[in-house]
Scaffold this active site. Sequence first.
Site, short mmCIF file in Angstrom:
data_model
loop_
_atom_site.label_atom_id
_atom_site.label_comp_id
_atom_site.label_asym_id
_atom_site.label_seq_id
_atom_site.Cartn_x
_atom_site.Cartn_y
_atom_site.Cartn_z
CG LEU A 278 -1.09 19.30 16.00
CD1 LEU A 278 -0.29 18.31 16.82
CD2 LEU A 278 -0.73 19.18 14.52
CG HIS A 279 -7.20 21.40 17.95
ND1 HIS A 279 -7.21 22.41 18.90
CD2 HIS A 279 -6.56 20.35 18.53
CE1 HIS A 279 -6.59 21.99 19.98
NE2 HIS A 279 -6.19 20.75 19.78
#
Length: 586
Positions: A469-470
């Site tokens: 989730l970056h």
Amino acid sequence: MKKRYDYVIVGGGSAGSALANRLSADESTSVLVLEAGRADFIMDPLIHMPAALMFPSGNPLYDWAYETDPEPHMGGRRVPHARGKVLGGSSSINGMIFQRGNRGDYDKWATNAGLEHWDYEHCLPYFKRMETCVAGADAWRGGSGPLAMERGPASSPLFQAFFEATTQAGYARTDDVNGYRQEGFAPFDRNVRHGSRLSAARAYLRPIRDRKNLDISTLSMATGLRWSGTRVTGVDFTRAGRPRSVEAGEVILCGGAFNSPQLLQLSGVGSPEVLRAAGVDTRVELPGVGENLQDHLEVYLQHTSLQPVSIAPWLKKWKAPYIGAQWLFADTGVGASNHFEGGGFIRTNDDVAYPNLMFHFLPIAVRYDGTAPEGKHGYQVHIGPMNSDVRGRVHITDDDPRHHPSILFNYLSTENDRREWVEVIRAARHILRQPAFAAFDGGEISPGPSVETDQEIIDWVAQDAETALHPSCSAKMGTDEMAVVDPSSMRVHGTDGLRVVDASVFPSITNGNIYAPVMMVAEKAADLIAGNTPLAPEAPPTYKANAGMPLYPPGDPRNDAWNTPTSIPSSIDAIAAQRAAQEETR
């Protein structure tokens, strides 16, 4: 809501919250924040209880629920991407791990033309300005900023075994992965304060919501930009299903790596080919909009535990009322921790100048959605390459702002990325097989003993990996032909009155969780936008592998116990050699 503001900030997430705070500090400046999600209600435990972090993901009340196109090197899988649908953005639903990244990340940024003032020495004072490091301020850490972070205790038997195993595997400990030395293992900083999540909205917006020159409008989705030639004059948006608009002296996009490129493309800024295919006329030709997309992919290496020392029993539903009451009335207990309390950074090969692998250790075997082996105690590490050379893109497919864009990361698409994945798994297994875990290790659950060869590892990663989730880098700063944002002003090239400040402006991804770098960018951008004198660069010594730097800050007496940093195995080859030597002595 007024008809016109000096600044309209599109997106009340991490960067938008920080900008709203800093820009509205000038009482003569009017600021409006448009947030498409809802308010972060103070009594909502799914946002504010750290241990509840698994529940917002996938929940349409909290999550925009993006997903990729079929990833060609992962068997055509669509990879879900949670993004915060609430004030505070993804800082209101993330894992609360605070990692700045390595000095080398920012020095690498500065090698790009125009980004000379985005090196570590110029970024460090902004990291310090934004934070209150509860463990103590020093030359590397701040002590009076809005983002207070507590350091995880990481003291349970499983954490103790993990840290001991890293030492047995030949890796060093460090005092602070965000300070002098990132490389090594230590308890982690977390955006948790007094037992509750400290999101960007809670840290930056809640204390200043009564400012008369600041308005915050939730459930307000931007649908397009208003133009006069190449100058942006306002924003079109919907609220409660009704179309509205507002005039602006400046519009600042803070929607993140998906939304900011999407709104630019919907407004005619981007590649003519992409816009034409979506039925949008080109206003400003910028081929880099939506390109250069980057992320961290991760897997969970899971083991069962022979001893009942994990937090698995607390997952039982009948214990939820007790956990909730203890957290609500005493700010303590299992609910008051994100449980990612420690980990570390290593280099998996000698070709990299600084760590390319991060470990998050978790004292339970569980997936991010909360599923776990029924009734079993266990533990796991979250791992994945930090500086992959994989590149993707974000493209709109039509002119409807309600439709998610087409997203493709191209995970596992390069030979170097696949090679690093093999190194990553072998390095992690080397640590988890150390004697410190002997009393606990009931066997590897995932991927299991059937996954051993290089190809088996790659196949398993393709089947099982999830995003960390970056998402970032899709509207990068720079001056080259693919750059979107001017690094000296955050203005979108070829436009006036339009800026972007969020993870999309990164030239390249940093080697850790990206929340802290996003906040640093917002802090620095606030000065650039407001015309303030930038903070002076700072240059305390920082550890560089194989560069004659001591393990601990110069002058620390603990350095006497080490000859040189190179006495520590830094590569998978060194690990393999060490393991072979151990086998020979048995």
